[in-house]
Design a protein around this motif. Structure first.
Motif, PDB file in Angstrom:
ATOM      1  N   ALA A 261       0.822  -1.203   0.000  1.00 47.62           N
ATOM      2  CA  ALA A 261       0.000   0.000   0.000  1.00 47.62           C
ATOM      3  C   ALA A 261       0.858   1.256   0.000  1.00 47.62           C
ATOM      4  CB  ALA A 261      -0.925  -0.012   1.217  1.00 47.62           C
ATOM      5  N   GLU A 262       1.901   1.263   0.826  1.00 45.45           N
ATOM      6  CA  GLU A 262       2.784   2.431   0.879  1.00 45.45           C
ATOM      7  C   GLU A 262       3.519   2.632  -0.441  1.00 45.45           C
ATOM      8  OE1 GLU A 262       6.958   3.466   3.049  1.00 45.45           O
ATOM      9  OE2 GLU A 262       5.366   2.690   4.347  1.00 45.45           O
ATOM     10  N   ASP A 263       4.012   1.515  -1.009  1.00 46.73           N
ATOM     11  CA  ASP A 263       4.728   1.615  -2.283  1.00 46.73           C
ATOM     12  C   ASP A 263       3.806   2.135  -3.379  1.00 46.73           C
ATOM     13  OD1 ASP A 263       7.051   0.637  -1.121  1.00 46.73           O
ATOM     14  OD2 ASP A 263       6.630  -1.437  -1.669  1.00 46.73           O
ATOM     15  N   ALA A 264       2.559   1.649  -3.411  1.00 48.03           N
ATOM     16  CA  ALA A 264       1.619   2.092  -4.440  1.00 48.03           C
ATOM     17  C   ALA A 264       1.350   3.583  -4.327  1.00 48.03           C
ATOM     18  CB  ALA A 264       0.321   1.294  -4.323  1.00 48.03           C
ATOM     19  N   ARG A 265       1.155   4.082  -3.103  1.00 51.19           N
ATOM     20  CA  ARG A 265       0.914   5.523  -2.924  1.00 51.19           C
ATOM     21  C   ARG A 265       2.105   6.344  -3.419  1.00 51.19           C
ATOM     22  NH1 ARG A 265      -1.965   3.700   1.830  1.00 51.19           N
ATOM     23  NH2 ARG A 265      -0.024   3.664   3.054  1.00 51.19           N
ATOM     24  N   LYS A 266       3.315   5.902  -3.116  1.00 52.36           N
ATOM     25  CA  LYS A 266       4.508   6.635  -3.568  1.00 52.36           C
ATOM     26  C   LYS A 266       4.611   6.648  -5.089  1.00 52.36           C
ATOM     27  CE  LYS A 266       7.220   5.805   0.616  1.00 52.36           C
ATOM     28  NZ  LYS A 266       8.365   5.101   1.221  1.00 52.36           N
ATOM     29  N   LEU A 267       4.280   5.514  -5.711  1.00 49.40           N
ATOM     30  CA  LEU A 267       4.389   5.445  -7.164  1.00 49.40           C
ATOM     31  C   LEU A 267       3.340   6.306  -7.841  1.00 49.40           C
ATOM     32  CD1 LEU A 267       5.174   1.641  -7.601  1.00 49.40           C
ATOM     33  CD2 LEU A 267       6.753   3.575  -7.705  1.00 49.40           C
TER      34      LEU A 267
ATOM     35  N   GLY B  59      -3.580 -12.500  -4.392  1.00 51.49           N
ATOM     36  CA  GLY B  59      -4.443 -11.588  -5.135  1.00 51.49           C
ATOM     37  C   GLY B  59      -3.732 -10.312  -5.538  1.00 51.49           C
ATOM     38  N   ALA B  60      -4.366  -9.161  -5.324  1.00 46.88           N
ATOM     39  CA  ALA B  60      -3.792  -7.871  -5.719  1.00 46.88           C
ATOM     40  C   ALA B  60      -4.335  -6.776  -4.813  1.00 46.88           C
ATOM     41  CB  ALA B  60      -4.111  -7.550  -7.180  1.00 46.88           C
ATOM     42  N   LEU B  61      -3.562  -5.711  -4.700  1.00 46.47           N
ATOM     43  CA  LEU B  61      -3.950  -4.547  -3.907  1.00 46.47           C
ATOM     44  C   LEU B  61      -4.030  -3.348  -4.837  1.00 46.47           C
ATOM     45  CD1 LEU B  61      -2.906  -3.607  -0.375  1.00 46.47           C
ATOM     46  CD2 LEU B  61      -2.580  -1.903  -2.173  1.00 46.47           C
ATOM     47  N   LEU B  62      -5.213  -2.749  -4.933  1.00 47.30           N
ATOM     48  CA  LEU B  62      -5.462  -1.611  -5.816  1.00 47.30           C
ATOM     49  C   LEU B  62      -5.468  -0.329  -5.005  1.00 47.30           C
ATOM     50  CD1 LEU B  62      -6.355  -0.307  -8.527  1.00 47.30           C
ATOM     51  CD2 LEU B  62      -8.722  -0.830  -7.839  1.00 47.30           C
ATOM     52  N   SER B  63      -4.680   0.647  -5.458  1.00 48.26           N
ATOM     53  CA  SER B  63      -4.618   1.933  -4.772  1.00 48.26           C
ATOM     54  C   SER B  63      -4.831   3.059  -5.770  1.00 48.26           C
ATOM     55  CB  SER B  63      -3.261   2.109  -4.089  1.00 48.26           C
ATOM     56  OG  SER B  63      -3.144   3.408  -3.522  1.00 48.26           O
ATOM     57  N   HIS B  64      -5.621   4.051  -5.331  1.00 44.74           N
ATOM     58  CA  HIS B  64      -5.750   5.306  -6.062  1.00 44.74           C
ATOM     59  C   HIS B  64      -4.993   6.415  -5.328  1.00 44.74           C
ATOM     60  CE1 HIS B  64      -8.789   3.610  -8.720  1.00 44.74           C
ATOM     61  NE2 HIS B  64      -9.422   3.140  -7.655  1.00 44.74           N
ATOM     62  N   GLY B  65      -4.196   6.038  -4.349  1.00 47.26           N
ATOM     63  CA  GLY B  65      -3.442   6.998  -3.563  1.00 47.26           C
ATOM     64  C   GLY B  65      -4.010   7.210  -2.179  1.00 47.26           C
ATOM     65  N   ASP B  66      -5.163   6.564  -1.903  1.00 41.38           N
ATOM     66  CA  ASP B  66      -5.768   6.689  -0.570  1.00 41.38           C
ATOM     67  C   ASP B  66      -5.886   5.292   0.029  1.00 41.38           C
ATOM     68  OD1 ASP B  66      -7.666   5.713  -2.279  1.00 41.38           O
ATOM     69  OD2 ASP B  66      -8.986   7.453  -2.175  1.00 41.38           O
ATOM     70  N   ALA B  67      -6.959   4.988   0.713  1.00 42.27           N
ATOM     71  CA  ALA B  67      -7.134   3.665   1.300  1.00 42.27           C
ATOM     72  C   ALA B  67      -7.216   2.621   0.184  1.00 42.27           C
ATOM     73  CB  ALA B  67      -8.399   3.631   2.145  1.00 42.27           C
ATOM     74  N   PRO B  68      -6.368   1.611   0.223  1.00 40.68           N
ATOM     75  CA  PRO B  68      -6.322   0.655  -0.887  1.00 40.68           C
ATOM     76  C   PRO B  68      -7.436  -0.378  -0.790  1.00 40.68           C
ATOM     77  CG  PRO B  68      -4.712   0.037   0.761  1.00 40.68           C
ATOM     78  CD  PRO B  68      -5.328   1.325   1.246  1.00 40.68           C
ATOM     79  N   LEU B  69      -7.709  -1.030  -1.904  1.00 38.87           N
ATOM     80  CA  LEU B  69      -8.677  -2.113  -1.991  1.00 38.87           C
ATOM     81  C   LEU B  69      -7.911  -3.423  -2.183  1.00 38.87           C
ATOM     82  CD1 LEU B  69     -11.616  -3.242  -2.412  1.00 38.87           C
ATOM     83  CD2 LEU B  69     -11.225  -2.854  -4.869  1.00 38.87           C
TER      84      LEU B  69
END
Length: 483
Positions: free
Chosen positions: A215-221, A238-248
């Motif tokens: 989650a942290e890496d996704a927000r930084k990217l 599975g997978a973790l989807l982030s738009h920059g906020d709370a991930p799914l």
């Protein structure tokens, strides 16, 4: 039903080879496995594999890639013929090839050769990017995305772009709708972004859970790359989807053991296709997780078309590699391997009772299932009523079944030679004289056993009843009750 939307795939095509055999000893001159009986398979790899996945979903697919000259390029063109449209851009060097050596379905060595890189773009390629309604960038670090970066950046402002990044490739263009790194790739990309922006920011020592890292890496990217969303793939989780906020978090429907080679391409191709169809990123990632899990469950790379079969067999004709590995593990522990076979069309109580009894007499049960083509040859053009993918899925859901393998022949001898079960179980409506596989099973000391079969349970009878209209079924029940 609306046809799937077309998709443009931009990226680096590879040619993949698999040498698959068995290993039961180490070499005398070095502690390495000796692989024997190897069979060679050749298939599209890299962006070419992603394009084939999208085409298998029923899409009109165009692949922009660099192939060059040489035998590898000619082979790949042949494999792609009639599957996807190819727009070629210049290549310097030889097309990259990847060769895996596998023993019992497990990779033990990989060889890479070919130093080819995309050498530039063409007007045709730029026009294809500009006219695309949705784009998947399958970046394998060999320059195809780099030479078309300006055109891709313009496209990302208008249409969905999915970017599957590579550690040796450049970053996605700004405005990319979805980026799909693995957890390890996201960690490396995020660390590089920190170094570039802050001279090496403070990171934890790895004590935090992997989901928190992802989650942290996704927000930084998302901040660093200027993209809309990042889906970090987590393998069997599975997978973790982030738009920059709370991930799914999108969990996999089940843990799929097996060969995961190509699962990332399956994920990216499905996500890109669903976005092309107008789905939201959440739905696209959910569909991609399920598609990648299904791909690994169904055998992964072992189930892909290869050069030895120019008319690719349906996945139903390719045995799942897990059953052989399971049989080897059980034998190694001194356990008893039981196998049972049949069409299992319209699974009914008689089938379930047979399989439950078979499982009780051993330490694992492997079910050998006739493919659709095999059922048609045995039962006629109207069968099977249920396609093999659904039959396999239902069988795997039974707690008494440990693994399922599909065979395309009329009888399962070839598959039995691979599995070498201690016990081959059949329903009591068979006689040993009607089982041509009985001598084969006995050749390695195995036993053929007949198990009780519930009377009055028949797929043919069930199908006939289902074909009646409600009034006819009611009349039939009334006649039966009056007897």
């Amino acid at each position: 039903m609306t046809a799937p939307a077309p998709l443009l795939v931009v990226g680096d095509a590879l040619l993949d080879h698999d040498l698959s055999g068995t290993a039961d000893r180490l070499a005398p001159d070095a502690p390495v496995p000796v692989v024997h009986g190897a069979r060679r398979g050749t298939r599209p790899g890299g962006a070419a594999l992603a394009a084939c996945f999208a085409a298998a979903d029923g899409r009109d697919v165009t692949l922009v890639t660099a192939l060059g000259d040489g035998e590898a390029a000619r082979t790949l063109r042949r494999l792609l013929h009639d599957r996807v449209r190819v727009i070629e851009i210049p290549l310097t060097g030889e097309l990259a090839c990847k060769t895996r050596i596998l023993a019992q379905g497990v990779p033990v060595l990989r060889l890479d050769d070919g130093d080819g890189r995309a050498a530039g773009a063409t007007d045709e390629a730029r026009e294809a990017v500009g006219a695309a309604s949705a784009i998947l960038v399958a970046d394998y670090g060999r320059g195809a995305a780099d030479v078309l970066r300006d055109a891709l950046a313009r496209a990302a402002r208008k249409v969905p772009v999915v970017w599957d990044p590579h550690p040796r490739g450049g970053p996605p263009v700004k405005g990319t709708r979805l980026v799909t790194p693995s957890a390890a790739e996201a960690r490396a990309f995020a660390a590089h972004a920190e170094e570039a922006t802050a001279g090496g920011g403070a990171r934890s020592d790895g004590a935090r859970p992997e989901l928190h890292h992802a989650a942290e890496d996704a927000r930084k990217l998302i901040r660093s790359w200027g993209v809309n969303s990042v889906a970090v793939t987590l393998g069997p989780d599975g997978a973790l989807l982030s738009h920059g906020d709370a991930p799914l978090l999108v969990p996999a429907p089940h843990r799929a053991p097996g060969d995961a080679c190509g699962a990332g391409d399956r994920f990216a191709a499905t996500a890109a296709g669903l976005l092309a169809d107008g789905a939201l990123p959440e739905k696209a990632v959910h569909g991609a997780v399920h598609a990648a899990t299904r791909y690994v469950t169904d055998g992964g790379a072992a189930g892909l078309p290869h050069d030895q079969d120019p008319d690719p067999p349906a996945p139903e004709a390719v045995p799942h590699p897990e059953p052989a590995l399971l049989a080897d593990r059980v034998r190694t522990r001194g356990g008893t391997v039981v196998a049972a076979g049949g069409c299992f069309d319209l699974l009914h109580a008689g089938h379930v009772a047979l399989l439950q009894e078979a499982r009780r007499i051993g330490d694992c049960l492997i079910v050998c299932v006739n493919s659709d083509a095999s059922v048609r040859r045995r039962k006629g053009a109207t069968r099977p009523l249920v396609p093999v993918a659904d039959r396999v899925r239902v069988l795997r859901a039974l707690s008494c079944v440990d693994a399922v393998a599909v065979f395309d022949e009329d009888t399962p001898e070839r598959l039995l030679k691979e599995l070498r079960p201690h016990i081959w179980a059949k329903g009591g409506d068979y006689a040993l004289a009607r089982l041509p596989e009985a001598p084969l099973v006995g050749s390695w000391g195995g036993e053929v056993v007949l198990l009780p079969y519930l009377d009055g349970r028949s797929t043919t009878e069930l199908a006939a009843k289902a074909a009646l209209d409600p009034a006819e079924r009611s009349a039939g029940r009334a006649r039966t009750a009056g007897r």
